[in-house]
Scaffold this motif. Structure first.
Motif, PDB file in Angstrom:
ATOM      1  N   ILE A  46       0.810  -1.444   0.058  1.00 38.92           N
ATOM      2  CA  ILE A  46       0.181   0.224  -0.171  1.00 38.92           C
ATOM      3  C   ILE A  46       1.082   1.002   0.146  1.00 38.92           C
ATOM      4  O   ILE A  46       1.972   1.304   1.537  1.00 38.92           O
ATOM      5  CB  ILE A  46      -0.940   0.042   1.747  1.00 38.92           C
ATOM      6  CG1 ILE A  46      -2.137  -1.065   1.153  1.00 38.92           C
ATOM      7  CG2 ILE A  46      -2.129   1.148   1.100  1.00 38.92           C
ATOM      8  CD1 ILE A  46      -2.204  -1.703   2.085  1.00 38.92           C
ATOM      9  N   HIS A  47       0.715   1.786  -1.354  1.00 41.27           N
ATOM     10  CA  HIS A  47       2.220   2.738  -1.110  1.00 41.27           C
ATOM     11  C   HIS A  47       2.090   4.541  -1.325  1.00 41.27           C
ATOM     12  O   HIS A  47       1.104   4.546  -2.208  1.00 41.27           O
ATOM     13  CB  HIS A  47       3.070   2.391  -2.609  1.00 41.27           C
ATOM     14  CG  HIS A  47       3.094   0.929  -3.041  1.00 41.27           C
ATOM     15  ND1 HIS A  47       3.456   0.317  -4.456  1.00 41.27           N
ATOM     16  CD2 HIS A  47       3.638   0.264  -2.209  1.00 41.27           C
ATOM     17  CE1 HIS A  47       3.579  -0.744  -4.186  1.00 41.27           C
ATOM     18  NE2 HIS A  47       4.078  -0.703  -2.871  1.00 41.27           N
ATOM     19  N   VAL A  48       2.291   5.010  -0.461  1.00 37.60           N
ATOM     20  CA  VAL A  48       2.615   6.866  -0.045  1.00 37.60           C
ATOM     21  C   VAL A  48       3.143   6.810  -1.164  1.00 37.60           C
ATOM     22  O   VAL A  48       2.841   7.784  -1.307  1.00 37.60           O
ATOM     23  CB  VAL A  48       2.666   6.631   1.802  1.00 37.60           C
ATOM     24  CG1 VAL A  48       3.395   6.494   1.737  1.00 37.60           C
ATOM     25  CG2 VAL A  48       1.846   7.874   1.550  1.00 37.60           C
ATOM     26  N   GLU A  49       4.406   6.172  -1.642  1.00 39.46           N
ATOM     27  CA  GLU A  49       5.744   7.233  -1.943  1.00 39.46           C
ATOM     28  C   GLU A  49       6.260   8.126  -1.796  1.00 39.46           C
ATOM     29  O   GLU A  49       7.579   7.769  -1.736  1.00 39.46           O
ATOM     30  CB  GLU A  49       5.001   7.672  -3.125  1.00 39.46           C
ATOM     31  CG  GLU A  49       3.484   7.065  -4.615  1.00 39.46           C
ATOM     32  CD  GLU A  49       3.281   5.973  -5.354  1.00 39.46           C
ATOM     33  OE1 GLU A  49       4.847   5.236  -4.456  1.00 39.46           O
ATOM     34  OE2 GLU A  49       2.496   4.366  -5.002  1.00 39.46           O
ATOM     35  N   THR A  50       6.545   8.703  -0.278  1.00 47.91           N
ATOM     36  CA  THR A  50       6.948   9.992   0.129  1.00 47.91           C
ATOM     37  C   THR A  50       5.871  10.038   1.025  1.00 47.91           C
ATOM     38  O   THR A  50       5.116  10.583   1.145  1.00 47.91           O
ATOM     39  CB  THR A  50       6.856  11.052  -0.814  1.00 47.91           C
ATOM     40  OG1 THR A  50       7.368  11.938  -0.204  1.00 47.91           O
ATOM     41  CG2 THR A  50       5.964  11.296  -1.720  1.00 47.91           C
ATOM     42  N   TYR A  90       6.330   1.556  -0.758  1.00 48.44           N
ATOM     43  CA  TYR A  90       7.111   2.165  -1.963  1.00 48.44           C
ATOM     44  C   TYR A  90       7.585   3.570  -0.708  1.00 48.44           C
ATOM     45  O   TYR A  90       6.536   4.724  -1.183  1.00 48.44           O
ATOM     46  CB  TYR A  90       7.426   2.537  -3.428  1.00 48.44           C
ATOM     47  CG  TYR A  90       7.572   1.165  -3.819  1.00 48.44           C
ATOM     48  CD1 TYR A  90       8.808   1.363  -4.484  1.00 48.44           C
ATOM     49  CD2 TYR A  90       6.814   0.195  -3.932  1.00 48.44           C
ATOM     50  CE1 TYR A  90       9.085   0.636  -5.443  1.00 48.44           C
ATOM     51  CE2 TYR A  90       7.667  -0.703  -5.010  1.00 48.44           C
ATOM     52  CZ  TYR A  90       8.519  -0.800  -5.717  1.00 48.44           C
ATOM     53  OH  TYR A  90       8.989  -1.683  -6.552  1.00 48.44           O
ATOM     54  N   VAL A  91       8.850   4.491  -1.357  1.00 43.32           N
ATOM     55  CA  VAL A  91       9.187   5.346  -0.872  1.00 43.32           C
ATOM     56  C   VAL A  91      10.538   5.884  -1.393  1.00 43.32           C
ATOM     57  O   VAL A  91      11.428   5.276  -1.772  1.00 43.32           O
ATOM     58  CB  VAL A  91       9.434   5.350   0.755  1.00 43.32           C
ATOM     59  CG1 VAL A  91      10.130   7.006   1.420  1.00 43.32           C
ATOM     60  CG2 VAL A  91       8.840   5.068   1.834  1.00 43.32           C
ATOM     61  N   PHE A 126       9.896   0.344   1.974  1.00 46.55           N
ATOM     62  CA  PHE A 126      10.771   0.174   0.697  1.00 46.55           C
ATOM     63  C   PHE A 126      11.100   1.329  -0.282  1.00 46.55           C
ATOM     64  O   PHE A 126      10.244   1.869  -0.644  1.00 46.55           O
ATOM     65  CB  PHE A 126       9.959  -1.357  -0.421  1.00 46.55           C
ATOM     66  CG  PHE A 126      11.031  -1.543  -1.308  1.00 46.55           C
ATOM     67  CD1 PHE A 126      11.932  -2.159  -1.137  1.00 46.55           C
ATOM     68  CD2 PHE A 126      10.936  -1.732  -2.725  1.00 46.55           C
ATOM     69  CE1 PHE A 126      12.552  -2.465  -2.357  1.00 46.55           C
ATOM     70  CE2 PHE A 126      11.935  -2.503  -3.753  1.00 46.55           C
ATOM     71  CZ  PHE A 126      12.512  -2.840  -3.065  1.00 46.55           C
ATOM     72  N   VAL A 127      12.543   1.318   0.697  1.00 51.67           N
ATOM     73  CA  VAL A 127      13.157   2.465  -0.245  1.00 51.67           C
ATOM     74  C   VAL A 127      13.663   2.658  -1.644  1.00 51.67           C
ATOM     75  O   VAL A 127      14.833   2.035  -1.909  1.00 51.67           O
ATOM     76  CB  VAL A 127      14.162   2.920   0.605  1.00 51.67           C
ATOM     77  CG1 VAL A 127      14.177   4.350   0.256  1.00 51.67           C
ATOM     78  CG2 VAL A 127      12.630   3.586   2.184  1.00 51.67           C
ATOM     79  N   VAL A 128      13.290   3.355  -3.206  1.00 51.60           N
ATOM     80  CA  VAL A 128      14.009   3.408  -3.541  1.00 51.60           C
ATOM     81  C   VAL A 128      14.424   4.623  -4.534  1.00 51.60           C
ATOM     82  O   VAL A 128      13.575   5.421  -4.247  1.00 51.60           O
ATOM     83  CB  VAL A 128      12.627   2.699  -5.008  1.00 51.60           C
ATOM     84  CG1 VAL A 128      12.851   1.091  -4.418  1.00 51.60           C
ATOM     85  CG2 VAL A 128      12.099   2.948  -5.213  1.00 51.60           C
ATOM     86  N   PRO A 129      15.108   4.338  -5.454  1.00 51.83           N
ATOM     87  CA  PRO A 129      15.555   5.887  -6.248  1.00 51.83           C
ATOM     88  C   PRO A 129      14.354   5.640  -7.302  1.00 51.83           C
ATOM     89  O   PRO A 129      13.751   5.639  -7.433  1.00 51.83           O
ATOM     90  CB  PRO A 129      17.289   5.669  -6.598  1.00 51.83           C
ATOM     91  CG  PRO A 129      17.337   4.224  -7.228  1.00 51.83           C
ATOM     92  CD  PRO A 129      15.865   4.012  -5.530  1.00 51.83           C
ATOM     93  N   ALA A 187       6.688 -12.511  -0.445  1.00 54.68           N
ATOM     94  CA  ALA A 187       6.357 -12.291  -1.325  1.00 54.68           C
ATOM     95  C   ALA A 187       6.401 -10.552  -1.208  1.00 54.68           C
ATOM     96  O   ALA A 187       6.457  -9.815  -0.900  1.00 54.68           O
ATOM     97  CB  ALA A 187       4.904 -12.093  -2.158  1.00 54.68           C
ATOM     98  N   GLY A 188       6.725 -10.278  -2.607  1.00 56.05           N
ATOM     99  CA  GLY A 188       6.712  -9.066  -3.659  1.00 56.05           C
ATOM    100  C   GLY A 188       8.248  -7.916  -3.904  1.00 56.05           C
ATOM    101  O   GLY A 188       8.993  -8.686  -3.660  1.00 56.05           O
ATOM    102  N   CYS A 189       7.712  -7.098  -4.080  1.00 52.12           N
ATOM    103  CA  CYS A 189       8.823  -6.170  -3.714  1.00 52.12           C
ATOM    104  C   CYS A 189       9.888  -5.777  -3.470  1.00 52.12           C
ATOM    105  O   CYS A 189      10.936  -5.867  -2.804  1.00 52.12           O
ATOM    106  CB  CYS A 189       8.426  -4.633  -4.404  1.00 52.12           C
ATOM    107  SG  CYS A 189       8.168  -4.703  -5.895  1.00 52.12           S
ATOM    108  N   ALA A 190       9.383  -6.144  -1.960  1.00 56.88           N
ATOM    109  CA  ALA A 190      11.024  -5.707  -0.159  1.00 56.88           C
ATOM    110  C   ALA A 190      11.176  -7.212  -0.412  1.00 56.88           C
ATOM    111  O   ALA A 190      11.996  -7.136   0.622  1.00 56.88           O
ATOM    112  CB  ALA A 190       9.153  -5.633   0.777  1.00 56.88           C
ATOM    113  N   ARG A 191       9.783  -8.228  -0.675  1.00 51.76           N
ATOM    114  CA  ARG A 191      11.194  -9.627  -1.007  1.00 51.76           C
ATOM    115  C   ARG A 191      12.997  -9.741  -1.640  1.00 51.76           C
ATOM    116  O   ARG A 191      13.090  -9.790  -1.198  1.00 51.76           O
ATOM    117  CB  ARG A 191       9.997 -10.954  -0.960  1.00 51.76           C
ATOM    118  CG  ARG A 191      10.863 -12.121  -0.871  1.00 51.76           C
ATOM    119  CD  ARG A 191      11.536 -12.807  -1.795  1.00 51.76           C
ATOM    120  NE  ARG A 191      10.980 -12.362  -3.290  1.00 51.76           N
ATOM    121  CZ  ARG A 191      11.369 -12.243  -4.622  1.00 51.76           C
ATOM    122  NH1 ARG A 191      13.340 -13.589  -4.686  1.00 51.76           N
ATOM    123  NH2 ARG A 191      10.925 -12.491  -5.421  1.00 51.76           N
ATOM    124  N   CYS A 192      12.043  -9.210  -2.776  1.00 50.79           N
ATOM    125  CA  CYS A 192      12.352  -9.170  -4.156  1.00 50.79           C
ATOM    126  C   CYS A 192      13.794  -8.192  -3.865  1.00 50.79           C
ATOM    127  O   CYS A 192      15.394  -8.615  -3.997  1.00 50.79           O
ATOM    128  CB  CYS A 192      12.487  -8.989  -5.681  1.00 50.79           C
ATOM    129  SG  CYS A 192      12.922  -7.974  -6.686  1.00 50.79           S
TER     130      CYS A 192
END
Length: 389
Positions: free
Chosen positions: A242-246, A286-287, A313-316, A359-364
C-alpha cells in the motif's frame, strides 16, 4: 568516485567479491547513473515497474539498473562479457561479477485465444509480475501521478488492458515450471470504487495461489472501508503493498495529488489495520527518493512505519519515458545511500527483515540497494528515533 568504491576495486581486480557495504555503494550508483551494456541483456521496457532496466545478478545479488536511454549510454560503468560470466567495469577496472538473465521460456507461449504470455505477466528476475488492470482513474487528468507510466505499456501494445484470474493462473504455472518463478507480485491501476480495486487484484492473486502455489503480494491504494483488508486476506494473499510514495506532504501533493487528498495519516491508519490482518513485515510501502523531498521527513516517516510493522521499501526515482517526470534526473547514489544508512539500522533494530515479506517488491529488493547495508548494522546500537544513524 567515493573512497568506498576505490578500495574494493583492488580486491575485485584480484578476484575477490565486494564486501556488502561496498556492493551497496556500487548498486546505488548504478541505479543512479545506469549501466552501458556490451552484451545482450533481458530488459523491462517502458510502463510501470522497473522501466527501461536490465535485470541481472551482481555478485549474486538481484539488481535492476537503467540500461536504456541517453543516461545509461553515457554511464561510466559498463557490463562486459568474460569467459565464464560477465563483469562490471569502470575505467577499465573490474568492479564486480555479473550474471545476466535469459529470456524466460514461458514468453514463447500463448493462451488459446492467442494472447502471448509475456503480455499477461513478466518475469522480474525470479518474481512474476503483472499489472492486472492497465488503466487508472488518475491517468490523463490533473490527478495523474507524475512518476507513473501505467498506460504507456498499454498504448505501445506491450500488454492488454485487463488480465483475468484464469489467464494469470495459466501463466503463473508456466513461469514456475519453466523458469522457476518463486512468487508473484500483482498491482493495479487505481479505481474509483470504494475498494480501490483491491478485491479484483486479490481474486487474481487467489487464482495464482490455487493453480501454482506461489506466495503472492497484491498492491492497491487504501480502501475506504478497511474491512476490505480482511477479504483480501481471506483469499489467501500473503502480503500487501500500500504505497504512499513519499512522506513529504508538499512533494506528495505535487507528484500524486489524489494520494495527497487521501492523506499520509490515512495511509498510517490503513497500515495499522493491515498489520493486524497480515502481520508485521507483510505490509510494505514504496518510498521514492529524488522528487525534491526533505530527507529528514523521509527518515522520520520510514521509522514511524517501521514502528507499526510496515516495511518501507526505499527506492530511487526511475524516470519513466512517457511519464510526467520522464526528464527528471534520478537521485545520486550518494544521496540514496545516506537515506539507506539512516533507515536500515532502524529496520534491523526493530526486527523487520525483507525475507519476512514472503512475496513482492520488499522480498525481491532488486530495485533498491537498501538491503545491502543490512549486514553492516547487525549488532550495532539501535539508532535514536530522531537521530541520524
Amino acid at each position: 568516485m567515493t573512497k568506498a568504491l576505490e578500495e574494493p576495486r583492488r580486491g575485485a581486480v584480484d578476484g575477490g567479491a565486494l564486501p556488502p557495504g561496498a556492493l551497496g555503494t556500487l548498486v546505488a550508483e548504478l541505479q543512479s547513473v545506469g549501466l552501458r551494456v556490451e552484451v545482450p541483456i533481458e530488459t523491462r521496457r517502458g510502463g510501470a515497474g522497473p522501466s527501461d532496466s536490465g535485470m541481472l545478478w551482481i555478485d549474486g545479488v538481484p539488481v535492476t539498473v537503467p540500461t536504456e536511454g541517453a543516461r545509461a549510454a553515457e554511464s561510466p560503468y559498463v557490463l562486459r562479457a568474460e569467459d565464464d560470466s560477465d563483469g562490471i567495469y569502470r575505467d577499465g577496472v573490474r568492479l564486480a561479477t555479473a550474471s545476466r538473465t535469459k529470456r524466460p521460456r514461458y514468453y514463447d507461449l500463448q493462451t488459446a485465444d492467442g494472447v502471448p504470455y509475456w503480455k499477461i505477466a513478466l518475469l522480474h528476475l525470479d518474481s512474476l509480475a503483472s499489472t492486472v488492470v492497465q488503466t487508472c482513474a488518475y491517468w490523463g487528468n490533473a490527478d495523474q501521478c507524475k512518476f507513473c507510466g501505467i498506460e504507456v505499456s498499454l498504448a505501445s501494445g506491450r500488454t492488454i488492458v485487463r488480465k483475468t484470474p484464469q489467464q494469470l493462473a495459466e501463466v503463473a504455472v508456466a513461469a514456475k515450471e519453466l523458469d522457476s518463478a518463486v512468487d508473484a507480485t500483482l498491482t493495479t491501476g487505481s479505481s474509483n470504487a470504494p475498494d480501490r480495486g483491491a478485491r479484483y487484484v486479490a481474486r487474481c492473486g487467489n487464482a495464482i495461489k490455487e493453480a501454482a502455489a506461489l506466495p503472492v503480494e497484491v498492491q492497491f491504494e487504501p480502501p475506504r472501508d478497511l474491512s476490505v483488508l480482511d477479504e483480501v486476506r481471506d483469499l489467501g494473499i500473503d502480503a500487501v503493498g500500500i504505497h504512499v510514495e513519499t512522506f513529504d506532504p508538499a512533494v506528495l501533493a505535487h507528484v500524486a495529488p489524489a494520494k495527497a487528498r487521501t492523506g499520509i495519516d490515512y495511509y498510517f491508519r490503513t497500515w495499522e489495520r493491515a498489520v493486524e490482518v497480515f502481520g508485521r513485515g507483510k505490509v510494505s510501502t514504496y518510498v521514492i527518493l529524488g522528487m525534491g523531498e526533505d530527507p529528514d521527513l523521509i527518515v522520520r516517516g520510514c521509522r514511524r512505519a517501521i514502528d507499526i510493522g510496515v516495511y518501507p521499501f526505499v527506492v530511487p526515482l526511475r524516470p519513466v519515458a512517457g511519464s510526467l517526470l520522464e526528464d527528471a534526473a534520478p537521485p545520486t547514489g550518494e544521496y540514496a545511500e545516506r537515506i539507506y544508512r539512516r533507515v536500515v539500522p532502524y529496520l534491523v533494530a526493530r526486527g523487520l527483515d525483507a525475507r519476512g515479506a514472503g512475496a513482492g517488491c520488499a522480498r525481491c529488493q532488486a530495485c533498491s540497494a537498501m538491503n545491502l547495508f543490512k549486514t553492516l548494522q547487525i549488532g550495532s546500537r539501535p539508532p535514536d528515533a530522531e537521530g541520524t544513524a
